[in-house]
Motif scaffolding. Sequence first.
Motif, mmCIF file in Angstrom:
data_model
loop_
_atom_site.group_PDB
_atom_site.id
_atom_site.type_symbol
_atom_site.label_atom_id
_atom_site.label_comp_id
_atom_site.label_asym_id
_atom_site.label_seq_id
_atom_site.Cartn_x
_atom_site.Cartn_y
_atom_site.Cartn_z
ATOM 1 N N THR A 114 0.905 -1.131 0.116
ATOM 2 C CA THR A 114 -0.032 -0.064 -0.023
ATOM 3 C C THR A 114 0.820 1.219 0.120
ATOM 4 O O THR A 114 2.089 1.229 0.486
ATOM 5 C CB THR A 114 -0.778 0.020 1.215
ATOM 6 N N VAL A 115 0.337 2.445 -0.503
ATOM 7 C CA VAL A 115 1.106 3.536 -0.851
ATOM 8 C C VAL A 115 0.113 4.568 -0.133
ATOM 9 O O VAL A 115 -1.103 4.862 -0.624
ATOM 10 C CB VAL A 115 1.595 3.926 -2.077
ATOM 11 N N GLY A 116 0.612 5.491 0.696
ATOM 12 C CA GLY A 116 -0.277 6.684 1.023
ATOM 13 C C GLY A 116 0.629 7.611 2.039
ATOM 14 O O GLY A 116 1.718 7.274 2.293
ATOM 15 N N GLU A 117 -0.024 8.849 2.389
ATOM 16 C CA GLU A 117 0.621 9.560 3.232
ATOM 17 C C GLU A 117 1.117 9.229 4.485
ATOM 18 O O GLU A 117 1.869 9.775 5.044
ATOM 19 C CB GLU A 117 -0.112 11.171 3.012
ATOM 20 N N GLY A 118 0.212 8.654 5.312
ATOM 21 C CA GLY A 118 0.371 8.184 6.394
ATOM 22 C C GLY A 118 -1.135 7.822 7.089
ATOM 23 O O GLY A 118 -2.111 7.820 6.252
ATOM 24 N N PRO A 119 -1.359 7.439 8.378
ATOM 25 C CA PRO A 119 -2.341 7.186 8.965
ATOM 26 C C PRO A 119 -3.144 7.954 9.195
ATOM 27 O O PRO A 119 -2.945 9.335 9.086
ATOM 28 C CB PRO A 119 -1.908 6.400 10.318
ATOM 29 N N HIS A 120 -4.603 7.567 9.540
ATOM 30 C CA HIS A 120 -5.684 8.703 9.843
ATOM 31 C C HIS A 120 -5.359 9.659 10.931
ATOM 32 O O HIS A 120 -5.027 9.072 11.992
ATOM 33 C CB HIS A 120 -6.886 8.129 9.859
ATOM 34 N N ARG A 121 -5.592 10.820 10.899
ATOM 35 C CA ARG A 121 -5.376 11.522 11.918
ATOM 36 C C ARG A 121 -6.239 13.120 11.782
ATOM 37 O O ARG A 121 -6.777 13.243 10.684
ATOM 38 C CB ARG A 121 -3.909 11.861 12.324
ATOM 39 N N SER A 122 -6.242 13.584 12.846
ATOM 40 C CA SER A 122 -7.058 15.032 12.726
ATOM 41 C C SER A 122 -6.227 15.980 12.218
ATOM 42 O O SER A 122 -4.881 16.093 12.168
ATOM 43 C CB SER A 122 -7.338 15.397 14.033
ATOM 44 N N GLY A 123 -6.785 16.976 11.250
ATOM 45 C CA GLY A 123 -6.336 17.895 11.019
ATOM 46 C C GLY A 123 -5.533 18.993 11.612
ATOM 47 O O GLY A 123 -4.692 19.932 11.349
ATOM 48 N N ARG A 124 -6.018 19.042 13.002
ATOM 49 C CA ARG A 124 -5.413 20.018 13.960
ATOM 50 C C ARG A 124 -5.686 19.474 15.407
ATOM 51 O O ARG A 124 -6.209 18.406 15.495
ATOM 52 C CB ARG A 124 -6.241 21.434 14.049
#
Length: 310
Positions: free
Chosen positions: A102-112
């Motif tokens: 898999t390729v992605g920016e990173g795990p799910h997280r809040s924007g702030r």
Amino acid sequence: MAALTHDRQFDPQHGTPVTVAPGIVRVTAHNPSPMTFHGTNTYLIGDDEVAIVDPGPALDQHVEALRQAIAGRPVSHILVTHTHADHSGAVPAVQRLVDAPTVGEGPHRSGRALREGEASGLDSSGDRSFTPDIVVGHGDRLVAGGRTVEVIATPGHTANHVAFALPDEGLLFSGDHVMIWSTTIVAPPDGVMVDYMASLDRLLSRGDRRYLPGHGGAVHDPQAYVSALKDHRQKREEAIVRALSDGPLPIPEMVRKIYVALDPALRRAAGLSLLAHLEDLVERGTVEADPAVTFDATYRLVGPWAPPSS
């Protein structure tokens, strides 16, 4: 500036491979809803070898449709634009079928940072089980499905949202950042409006000729459409200021004043989108929240409004 015009004429042909460009096939999952339109689009890139863009929701029938569309070909990568479950939920099932990272920016997280007592705005849709095997950032390139793929950071809808471009072909897989059927939900704290607007500017600086979104049909004139999206968001800010000019209001009252004939199922999402605008307006000194910037606060106008500079 041209008015924002959506195109909702789209035949999903659920589960059927649909060629949308040479060597690119779309398979639309059967998960229609007010948030997903007719369903989530999964794309297969390549001929003899393929890459998957957004494997979609964890639905057995969709995974089976992908298996048939792949037709035994090797899969080089599974590209994930962001971690809402309708885009990344099928990753475990697809990885059981194909041996691909898999390729992605990173795990799910809040924007702030979360405020005291605050939960994620779209908590039920966040896929917190996904961690990419290959972590990528803006400007990274890789060869996937035999094509050169460029990573474009487009945070705003989620903090980890990226688009995947095929620079040699002028195509961009825009995920949920830009869609022709509707505007994008930006729901704090997962989404951040100032980041979303900056990502629109980033796309405007590019020369992609067509977008293939995560829901609905292709965007055929992306420069004009993204410009109209940006103008629409600025007009939404103006509408908030107008609504508050008669006195303080909570978000549900603003939703009723600003959104006409809104599907009741979308009122919460519309309110979260207004909250994203209000967070920015409070930061810029135009609006004040009582007692604090939350969905349940009351907001009042305290300063002049001007469009934010790009």
